[in-house]
Design an enzyme around this catalytic site. Structure first.
Site, PDB file in Angstrom:
ATOM      1  N   HIS A 119       0.868  -1.182   0.000  1.00  0.00           N
ATOM      2  CA  HIS A 119       0.000   0.000   0.000  1.00  0.00           C
ATOM      3  C   HIS A 119       0.901   1.227   0.000  1.00  0.00           C
ATOM      4  O   HIS A 119       2.028   1.199   0.496  1.00  0.00           O
ATOM      5  CB  HIS A 119      -0.861  -0.038   1.266  1.00  0.00           C
ATOM      6  CG  HIS A 119      -1.929   0.999   1.338  1.00  0.00           C
ATOM      7  ND1 HIS A 119      -1.661   2.314   1.666  1.00  0.00           N
ATOM      8  CD2 HIS A 119      -3.276   0.917   1.159  1.00  0.00           C
ATOM      9  CE1 HIS A 119      -2.794   2.988   1.675  1.00  0.00           C
ATOM     10  NE2 HIS A 119      -3.790   2.176   1.369  1.00  0.00           N
ATOM     11  N   ASP A 196       3.316  -3.848   8.068  1.00  0.00           N
ATOM     12  CA  ASP A 196       2.030  -3.195   7.865  1.00  0.00           C
ATOM     13  C   ASP A 196       0.954  -4.253   8.111  1.00  0.00           C
ATOM     14  O   ASP A 196       0.750  -5.149   7.292  1.00  0.00           O
ATOM     15  CB  ASP A 196       1.954  -2.652   6.441  1.00  0.00           C
ATOM     16  CG  ASP A 196       0.570  -2.118   6.072  1.00  0.00           C
ATOM     17  OD1 ASP A 196      -0.337  -2.164   6.924  1.00  0.00           O
ATOM     18  OD2 ASP A 196       0.407  -1.667   4.923  1.00  0.00           O
ATOM     19  N   GLN A 199      -4.339  -4.881   7.159  1.00  0.00           N
ATOM     20  CA  GLN A 199      -5.298  -5.871   6.672  1.00  0.00           C
ATOM     21  C   GLN A 199      -5.213  -7.191   7.430  1.00  0.00           C
ATOM     22  O   GLN A 199      -5.972  -8.116   7.145  1.00  0.00           O
ATOM     23  CB  GLN A 199      -5.064  -6.129   5.174  1.00  0.00           C
ATOM     24  CG  GLN A 199      -5.305  -4.934   4.279  1.00  0.00           C
ATOM     25  CD  GLN A 199      -6.756  -4.474   4.289  1.00  0.00           C
ATOM     26  OE1 GLN A 199      -7.670  -5.242   4.598  1.00  0.00           O
ATOM     27  NE2 GLN A 199      -6.968  -3.212   3.954  1.00  0.00           N
ATOM     28  N   LYS A 222     -10.476  -0.321  10.616  1.00  0.00           N
ATOM     29  CA  LYS A 222     -10.673  -1.543   9.834  1.00  0.00           C
ATOM     30  C   LYS A 222     -11.057  -2.724  10.726  1.00  0.00           C
ATOM     31  O   LYS A 222     -11.309  -3.824  10.226  1.00  0.00           O
ATOM     32  CB  LYS A 222      -9.402  -1.876   9.041  1.00  0.00           C
ATOM     33  CG  LYS A 222      -9.029  -0.831   7.992  1.00  0.00           C
ATOM     34  CD  LYS A 222      -7.777  -1.237   7.234  1.00  0.00           C
ATOM     35  CE  LYS A 222      -7.259  -0.122   6.356  1.00  0.00           C
ATOM     36  NZ  LYS A 222      -8.163   0.225   5.240  1.00  0.00           N
ATOM     37  N   CYS A 362      -4.761   2.432  -3.712  1.00  0.00           N
ATOM     38  CA  CYS A 362      -3.524   2.984  -3.136  1.00  0.00           C
ATOM     39  C   CYS A 362      -2.362   2.011  -3.315  1.00  0.00           C
ATOM     40  O   CYS A 362      -1.565   1.801  -2.402  1.00  0.00           O
ATOM     41  CB  CYS A 362      -3.711   3.321  -1.652  1.00  0.00           C
ATOM     42  SG  CYS A 362      -4.919   4.626  -1.356  1.00  0.00           S
TER      43      CYS A 362
END
Length: 408
Positions: A119, A196, A199, A222, A362
């Site tokens: 991302h 990261d 997700q 999220k 993104c």
């Protein structure tokens, strides 16, 4: 899992005359009443600034704010709350690492290693740091199915590498990466591992000590929490040596006319009045998810993805990106339909009450790697069911028929 669907009042509505089918949780999840009520309670009864006052409301707000930090610590199995820093979200967390730890430790000629599937939040900060420090930004090549090979990682990461930054789960391909093994390779070469987990944290169990990552970032919005709150995890020994990048109230210990000292961890990285309601809401969201069970959520999404893949692959002219094996991907599917632009497809589905995402997500370098300008994405969460997928598949077939008739 259908019993939890009733906790999300926003799902009980019609959009364009159809029941809402929300398939955009990878962008932002919906919020259960249990979280909404906790945030409302804070503003109704406990609204005060944290840490600064000795009055009752201030103490209650501080207890709830710091109590949520302990919930985060436990959720990802960090050693100490000193390793849990509140931020605005994943983007701010990664930028903090790049602008603080990165600027202090990257020198000319050093290497920063990332992947094509990142991302922009986990690409641009490293891109800009490399430019500023005249460092070398390297990319790990992807396999044909959108996964990474540890052999490729070993060839890419060298003793010159100082930072390896990688998504735990791709927001486009759905690929779940072998973070623990990559972290070991990074450490063998003297580099730190930045993860990261935007997700990943909402959908699967995370143990930062088992992963042995050095930094990890994720967002509350999220994972059933309010917007504007996120987490940066960092190993205490690294955070102790790292200077803050925001200065002002809350983060100081002592201020003189020409010099200042900082508070201890984690507060030296939390200048200014924080997002108190967001943090408390994140704590409530963690309670909610933990009560359901992260393993249960992961299995539910795995089953939905497996079912969706099997049904979507029956549609002629569909192209699905990322691993075909549901064991290797998180709860999302990115795809294109021959002859239909993703934005047009999303518009047609919206007229049927189905919310998906369309665009480059993104991740423009990944779009270039896929040789497309944009894709459509359906993403699932604990409140989705097979009926939602059936509606999606029916909508895709209807869209295909519509556009075929229009352009015949």
């Amino acid at each position: 899992m259908n019993e939890y669907r009733k906790d999300f009042p926003i799902l009980n509505q019609e959009v364009n005359g159809h029941p809402l089918v929300y398939l955009d949780s990878a962008a932002t999840s919906q919020k259960p009443v249990q979280v909404l009520e906790v945030v409302r309670k804070y503003y109704d009864f406990d609204n005060a600034n944290v840490h600064r006052g000795v009055h009752t409301l201030g103490n209650r707000a501080t207890d709830a704010y710091e109590g949520a930090r302990e919930k985060v610590r436990k959720f990802i199995n960090a050693k100490s709350t000193k390793e849990i820093i509140y931020t605005r979200g994943t983007t701010t967390s990664i930028n903090t690492v790049a602008s603080s730890y990165g600027r202090q430790n990257i020198q000319e000629g050093d290497e920063i290693v990332i992947t094509y599937m990142e991302h922009h939040s986990n690409l641009i900060p490293w891109q800009q740091l490399a430019k500023e420090k005249k460092a070398v930004l390297k990319y790990i090549d992807l396999e044909e199915d959108g996964t990474i090979s540890l052999e490729t990682v070993k060839k890419t990461v060298t003793p010159k590498t100082k930072i390896v930054a990688m998504t735990m789960a791709s927001n486009v391909l759905g690929t779940i990466n072998p973070i623990k093994e990559v972290a070991a390779i990074a450490h063998e070469n003297g580099a730190v591992m930045v993860v990261d987990a935007a997700q990943a944290a909402p959908h699967m169990k995370i143990d930062v000590q088992d992963l042995d990552c050095d930094f990890l970032a994720f967002s509350g919005h999220k994972m059933c929490a309010p917007t504007g709150i996120g987490i940066l995890y960092g190993k205490q020994e690294l955070l102790e040596k790292t200077e803050p990048i925001e200065f002002g109230g809350e983060m100081i210990d002592f201020v003189d006319l020409y010099d200042s000292t900082w508070k201890e961890l984690p507060w030296k990285f939390e200048g200014g009045t924080p997002n108190i309601a967001g943090a408390i809401g994140l704590g409530a969201a963690i309670d909610y998810l933990t009560n359901i069970g992260m393993e249960r959520i992961r299995q539910h999404e795995h089953d939905l993805v497996a079912y969706a893949l099997s049904e979507m692959e029956k549609i002629e002219g569909i192209h699905i990106y990322g691993p075909k094996d549901p064991d290797k991907r998180c709860g999302l599917i990115t795809f294109n339909l021959d002859g239909v632009h993703p934005h047009d497809l999303a518009t047609v589905l919206d007229m049927r009450g189905i919310a998906i995402r369309a665009g480059h997500h993104c991740a423009q370098p990944l779009m270039k790697w896929l040789n497309v300008s944009a894709t459509a994405r359906a993403s699932f969460y604990l409140y989705n069911n097979k009926e939602d997928i059936d509606a999606l598949v029916e909508g895709l077939r209807a869209a295909k028929e519509y556009f075929n008739n229009v352009f015949e």
